[in-house]
Write an enzyme that holds these catalytic residues in place. Structure first.
Site, PDB file in Angstrom:
ATOM      1  N   HIS A  70       5.181  -8.634  -4.479  1.00 38.20           N
ATOM      2  CA  HIS A  70       3.725  -8.564  -3.651  1.00 38.20           C
ATOM      3  C   HIS A  70       3.411 -10.035  -4.201  1.00 38.20           C
ATOM      4  O   HIS A  70       2.625 -10.550  -5.154  1.00 38.20           O
ATOM      5  CB  HIS A  70       2.587  -7.455  -4.657  1.00 38.20           C
ATOM      6  CG  HIS A  70       2.565  -6.841  -3.932  1.00 38.20           C
ATOM      7  ND1 HIS A  70       1.657  -5.906  -2.972  1.00 38.20           N
ATOM      8  CD2 HIS A  70       3.155  -5.278  -4.723  1.00 38.20           C
ATOM      9  CE1 HIS A  70       2.007  -4.611  -2.955  1.00 38.20           C
ATOM     10  NE2 HIS A  70       2.871  -4.257  -4.343  1.00 38.20           N
ATOM     11  N   CYS A  92       6.381  -5.802   0.264  1.00 39.36           N
ATOM     12  CA  CYS A  92       6.265  -4.107  -0.373  1.00 39.36           C
ATOM     13  C   CYS A  92       6.065  -2.720   1.492  1.00 39.36           C
ATOM     14  O   CYS A  92       7.081  -2.897   1.816  1.00 39.36           O
ATOM     15  CB  CYS A  92       5.350  -4.256  -1.339  1.00 39.36           C
ATOM     16  SG  CYS A  92       5.752  -2.888  -2.614  1.00 39.36           S
ATOM     17  N   ILE A 124       5.904  -3.494  -7.722  1.00 40.24           N
ATOM     18  CA  ILE A 124       5.123  -2.343  -7.076  1.00 40.24           C
ATOM     19  C   ILE A 124       5.309  -1.383  -6.447  1.00 40.24           C
ATOM     20  O   ILE A 124       5.013  -0.751  -5.409  1.00 40.24           O
ATOM     21  CB  ILE A 124       3.660  -2.595  -7.141  1.00 40.24           C
ATOM     22  CG1 ILE A 124       3.185  -3.525  -7.986  1.00 40.24           C
ATOM     23  CG2 ILE A 124       2.653  -1.265  -7.516  1.00 40.24           C
ATOM     24  CD1 ILE A 124       1.007  -4.233  -8.135  1.00 40.24           C
ATOM     25  N   ARG A 125       6.068  -0.355  -7.573  1.00 45.81           N
ATOM     26  CA  ARG A 125       6.753   1.252  -6.773  1.00 45.81           C
ATOM     27  C   ARG A 125       7.435   0.183  -5.630  1.00 45.81           C
ATOM     28  O   ARG A 125       7.134   0.940  -4.610  1.00 45.81           O
ATOM     29  CB  ARG A 125       5.760   1.775  -6.948  1.00 45.81           C
ATOM     30  CG  ARG A 125       5.102   2.510  -7.637  1.00 45.81           C
ATOM     31  CD  ARG A 125       4.286   4.130  -6.873  1.00 45.81           C
ATOM     32  NE  ARG A 125       5.322   4.894  -6.557  1.00 45.81           N
ATOM     33  CZ  ARG A 125       4.881   5.708  -6.015  1.00 45.81           C
ATOM     34  NH1 ARG A 125       3.979   5.418  -5.081  1.00 45.81           N
ATOM     35  NH2 ARG A 125       5.584   6.914  -5.411  1.00 45.81           N
ATOM     36  N   GLY A 185       1.406  -1.104  -0.493  1.00 50.91           N
ATOM     37  CA  GLY A 185      -0.496  -0.025   0.278  1.00 50.91           C
ATOM     38  C   GLY A 185       0.982   1.334  -0.074  1.00 50.91           C
ATOM     39  O   GLY A 185       1.219   1.199  -0.898  1.00 50.91           O
ATOM     40  N   GLU A 186       0.704   2.231   1.155  1.00 55.59           N
ATOM     41  CA  GLU A 186       1.785   2.976   0.890  1.00 55.59           C
ATOM     42  C   GLU A 186       1.789   3.083   2.376  1.00 55.59           C
ATOM     43  O   GLU A 186       1.219   3.512   3.253  1.00 55.59           O
ATOM     44  CB  GLU A 186       0.792   4.434   0.230  1.00 55.59           C
ATOM     45  CG  GLU A 186       1.426   5.553   0.333  1.00 55.59           C
ATOM     46  CD  GLU A 186       2.703   5.447  -0.869  1.00 55.59           C
ATOM     47  OE1 GLU A 186       2.477   5.149  -1.906  1.00 55.59           O
ATOM     48  OE2 GLU A 186       3.414   5.399  -0.574  1.00 55.59           O
ATOM     49  N   SER A 187       3.533   3.097   2.713  1.00 54.50           N
ATOM     50  CA  SER A 187       3.949   2.578   4.420  1.00 54.50           C
ATOM     51  C   SER A 187       3.722   4.204   4.818  1.00 54.50           C
ATOM     52  O   SER A 187       3.976   3.996   6.215  1.00 54.50           O
ATOM     53  CB  SER A 187       4.945   2.136   3.775  1.00 54.50           C
ATOM     54  OG  SER A 187       5.966   3.021   3.188  1.00 54.50           O
ATOM     55  N   ARG A 196      12.636   3.169  -0.291  1.00 50.05           N
ATOM     56  CA  ARG A 196      12.084   3.454  -1.514  1.00 50.05           C
ATOM     57  C   ARG A 196      11.229   3.928  -2.904  1.00 50.05           C
ATOM     58  O   ARG A 196      12.032   4.467  -3.170  1.00 50.05           O
ATOM     59  CB  ARG A 196      10.528   4.825  -0.292  1.00 50.05           C
ATOM     60  CG  ARG A 196      10.286   4.306   1.096  1.00 50.05           C
ATOM     61  CD  ARG A 196       9.028   5.533   1.186  1.00 50.05           C
ATOM     62  NE  ARG A 196       7.999   5.003   0.317  1.00 50.05           N
ATOM     63  CZ  ARG A 196       7.278   6.779   0.675  1.00 50.05           C
ATOM     64  NH1 ARG A 196       8.564   7.547   0.793  1.00 50.05           N
ATOM     65  NH2 ARG A 196       6.196   6.480  -0.399  1.00 50.05           N
ATOM     66  N   GLU A 227       0.578 -12.134  -2.565  1.00 54.33           N
ATOM     67  CA  GLU A 227      -0.321 -12.370  -2.733  1.00 54.33           C
ATOM     68  C   GLU A 227      -0.968 -12.103  -4.010  1.00 54.33           C
ATOM     69  O   GLU A 227      -2.733 -12.386  -4.399  1.00 54.33           O
ATOM     70  CB  GLU A 227      -1.517 -10.994  -1.955  1.00 54.33           C
ATOM     71  CG  GLU A 227      -1.291  -9.912  -2.153  1.00 54.33           C
ATOM     72  CD  GLU A 227      -0.157  -8.595  -1.651  1.00 54.33           C
ATOM     73  OE1 GLU A 227       1.395  -9.437  -1.859  1.00 54.33           O
ATOM     74  OE2 GLU A 227       0.154  -7.750  -2.902  1.00 54.33           O
TER      75      GLU A 227
HETATM   76  N1  GLN Z   1       6.050   2.572  -2.657  1.00 51.59           N
HETATM   77  C1  GLN Z   1       5.120   2.570  -1.701  1.00 51.59           C
HETATM   78  C2  GLN Z   1       5.803   2.861  -0.004  1.00 51.59           C
HETATM   79  O1  GLN Z   1       6.524   3.427   0.222  1.00 51.59           O
HETATM   80  C3  GLN Z   1       5.306   0.876  -1.284  1.00 51.59           C
HETATM   81  C4  GLN Z   1       3.944   0.126  -2.940  1.00 51.59           C
HETATM   82  C5  GLN Z   1       3.590  -0.886  -2.196  1.00 51.59           C
HETATM   83  O2  GLN Z   1       3.314  -1.244  -1.391  1.00 51.59           O
HETATM   84  N2  GLN Z   1       3.343  -1.329  -3.159  1.00 51.59           N
HETATM   85  O3  GLN Z   1       4.946   2.463   0.572  1.00 51.59           O
END
Ligand code: GLN
Length: 192
Positions: free
Chosen positions: A173, A80, A137-138, A48-50, A109, A175
């Site tokens: 990921h 992630c 993903i990122r 997600g977004e940390s 990150r 999952e």
């Molecule tokens: N770039 C996201 C972060 O810094 C992590 C990306 C992800 O969980 N798919 O949280």
């Protein structure tokens, strides 16, 4: 069997983790407040977004109870953004972003896929008889890894799946892979 696995459900890709765990025959419960956590034997921290997750952990009063459970040895699996939350130092994070320092790794990150945002590749995982389809993903890159930490998979010469006695983390990921072998590895840690 019988272990209850919590999935941190403040934000991000928690539903796919719960589905993977349920396919493996364990109970997976969403964790949003400290009371939910008390019911769990282990926890998955999703992607997600940390930065957002760090804020939500504070505002929902989960950060400190969770830090205590981790320190007491509760098994945790972070993917992630979840890996970022488990790390010791975060490069390119927000200044107020917190992490649990549960795993002796430092991360950067958004270090993979800067141009493409995301990519998919096959990786070899220690102990698996065939490759695992890894979706990045990122994703965070591990920039330092402590000597006690085991590397189970690498990509481009860097660890992407690592574990200590009680904590496992993936840059990618699992999952989203339609393949539950990495989740099974975590359940093996939980169920001993
Ligand atoms: N770039 C996201 C972060 O810094 C992590 C990306 C992800 O969980 N798919 O949280």
């Amino acid at each position: 069997m019988g272990a209850r696995i919590g999935v941190l459900a403040l934000q991000g890709a928690f539903a796919a983790h719960a589905a993977a765990l349920q396919r493996l025959g364990v109970r997976a419960d969403e964790v949003r407040v400290a009371g939910d956590l008390a019911e769990c034997d282990a926890l998955v921290m999703p992607g997600g977004e940390s930065t957002t997750m760090s804020q939500l952990l504070e505002t929902s009063h989960l950060f400190d109870p969770l830090a205590k459970r981790i320190a007491d040895g509760m098994p945790v699996f972070g993917t992630c953004a979840g890996m970022i939350l488990l790390s010791r130092h975060i490069a390119d994070g927000r200044p107020d972003q917190r992490s649990f320092a549960a795993l002796d790794i430092d991360v950067q990150r958004n270090a993979y896929g800067r141009q493409l945002d995301s990519f998919e590749t096959e990786i070899a995982v220690q102990g698996f008889d065939r490759a695992f389809h890894a979706v990045f993903i990122r994703a965070p890159r591990i920039s330092r890894i402590g000597s006690e930490i085991e590397t189970l998979a690498t990509y481009d010469g860097k660890p992407v799946l690592v574990r200590s006695n009680t904590v496992m983390a993936a840059s990618f990921h699992p999952e989203l892979a339609d393949d539950d072998r990495v989740h099974q590895l975590f359940l093996n840690m939980v169920q001993g």
